[in-house]
Write an enzyme that holds these catalytic residues in place. Structure first.
Site, short mmCIF file in Angstrom:
data_model
loop_
_atom_site.label_atom_id
_atom_site.label_comp_id
_atom_site.label_asym_id
_atom_site.label_seq_id
_atom_site.Cartn_x
_atom_site.Cartn_y
_atom_site.Cartn_z
N TYR A 215 -9.60 -35.40 -9.48
CA TYR A 215 -8.54 -35.13 -10.47
C TYR A 215 -7.28 -34.65 -9.76
CZ TYR A 215 -5.96 -32.59 -14.11
OH TYR A 215 -4.98 -32.12 -14.93
N GLY B 187 -5.99 -35.28 -27.81
CA GLY B 187 -4.94 -34.85 -28.74
C GLY B 187 -5.47 -34.92 -30.17
N GLY C 257 -1.10 -33.78 -28.17
CA GLY C 257 -1.89 -32.77 -27.47
C GLY C 257 -1.30 -31.38 -27.65
N ASP D 297 0.00 -41.40 -28.50
CA ASP D 297 -1.21 -40.63 -28.19
C ASP D 297 -2.43 -41.42 -28.64
OD1 ASP D 297 -1.53 -37.18 -27.81
OD2 ASP D 297 -3.29 -38.46 -28.13
#
Ligand code: UDP
Length: 320
Positions: free
Chosen positions: A149, A36, A10, A31
């Protein structure tokens, strides 16, 4: 040092990988390439101290195998960006809560150390700036994606903290405020790469709301220095740190600044929040960090101002 970076392809993770390779660490990046990008780490591929594993932090067996072989973990893998969170709320919740729990459990299992990256989003609507680490969280309904979130990342912090308190797993928590620099994409909502791309194409600059909301932006270089120093400081263990700039600017002023720096003929357009995101979307009016604790512990001090950050992002956008 053998290091695992989750989310290492990322924007922030790939800069961290660069820095650790430069410091002669052995780096493994995990990842799933959801947000990313392989291009972010492509230049490291082939280096014998670098290893890329494509996979998710939700794969318990894989995380188990990787954590066993390393000394420390920088846990950066997460669903990030307001736009993405709003569009994929369930996926974001699962990745951010379950994924972090798996990483922490493996760090506990193999007696390793972890740095967990959190976010200024956890403060929610608390706009009484500058925000200190132990300030209150003020949140809207958990049924609004932005607050789910915020809560998911707060759960990550609680997990990291309790693994430290109850199981003596050395963990460090870092709350990142708005971070900017080369490789950040505007695709998931981030304002500076979006405005820069719009300005370079002489397209309308999309200011959400009335543009009077303010933010402070820190260059990713300064963030990486802070992360590595905190990882290597014994006093940071079991603690949480704000990392961010205190150079505050309204989004409207930011748009004007970017138009000026890029000498663009773009015009500013104002877009209501419910059109930009979703019905009933709530924004933070202001978000300024108090970084006294990071300054006292690692001598944290931003070295690149907002003009320098924008110039760097512009140069990157022109190059790609
Ligand atoms: N924003 C904007 N136009 C855009 C993207 C974002 O006006 O095209 C605003 C957004 O509403 C927020 C600020 O810029 O007030 C920063 O947004 P970003 O998503 O970069 O970070 P965060 O909201 O997490 O601080």
């Amino acid at each position: 040092m053998r290091v695992l970076i989750t989310g290492g392809a990322g924007f922030i993770g790939s800069h961290l990988a660069d820095e650790l390779i430069k410091a002669r660490d052995e780096v493994t990046v995990l990842d799933d390439l959801s947000t990313g990008r392989f291009e972010n780490i492509e230049h490291l591929d082939g280096n014998k101290s670098f290893n890329f594993v494509e996979g998710t932090i939700l794969n318990e067996g894989l995380v188990d195998k990787l954590v066993e072989k390393i000394d420390v973990v920088y846990h950066l893998a997460a669903a990030v960006g307001v736009d993405l969170i709003v569009k994929k709320p369930l996926e974001s919740l699962v990745t951010n809560i379950k994924g972090s729990e798996i990483v922490l459990e493996m760090v506990y299992r193999y007696h390793k150390k972890a740095l967990i990256t959190s976010t200024s989003e956890i403060y929610g609507k608390n706009t009484s700036g500058p925000l200190k680490e132990d300030d209150d969280r003020i949140l809207g309904s958990p049924l609004k994606s932005r607050w789910s979130y915020s809560t998911a990342k707060a759960v990550d912090e609680m997990l990291a903290y309790e693994y430290w308190r109850q199981k003596k797993v050395p963990t460090v928590i870092v709350r990142l405020f708005n971070t900017v620099g080369p490789r950040q994409t505007g695709a998931y909502g981030m304002v500076i790469p979006r405005f820069v791309t719009q300005a370079l194409k002489d397209e309308d600059i999309t200011v959400y709301g009335d543009g009077k909301q303010s933010r402070c932006f820190l260059h990713v270089k300064n963030v990486i220095t802070a992360l590595t120093k905190l990882m290597n400081n014994e006093k940071a263990v079991g603690n949480v740190f704000n990392i961010g700039s205190q150079e505050e600017i309204t989004i409207e002023e930011l748009a004007k600044k970017i138009i000026k720096i890029t000498k663009s003929s773009s015009k500013i357009v104002y877009i209501p929040y419910d059109k930009a995101y979703e019905e009933g979307f709530e924004d933070m009016q202001r978000r300024v960090p108090d970084t006294t604790k990071a300054k006292a512990t690692i001598g944290f001090k931003p070295t690149i101002d907002l003009d320098g950050i924008i110039r760097d992002v512009v140069e990157y956008a022109r190059r790609i």
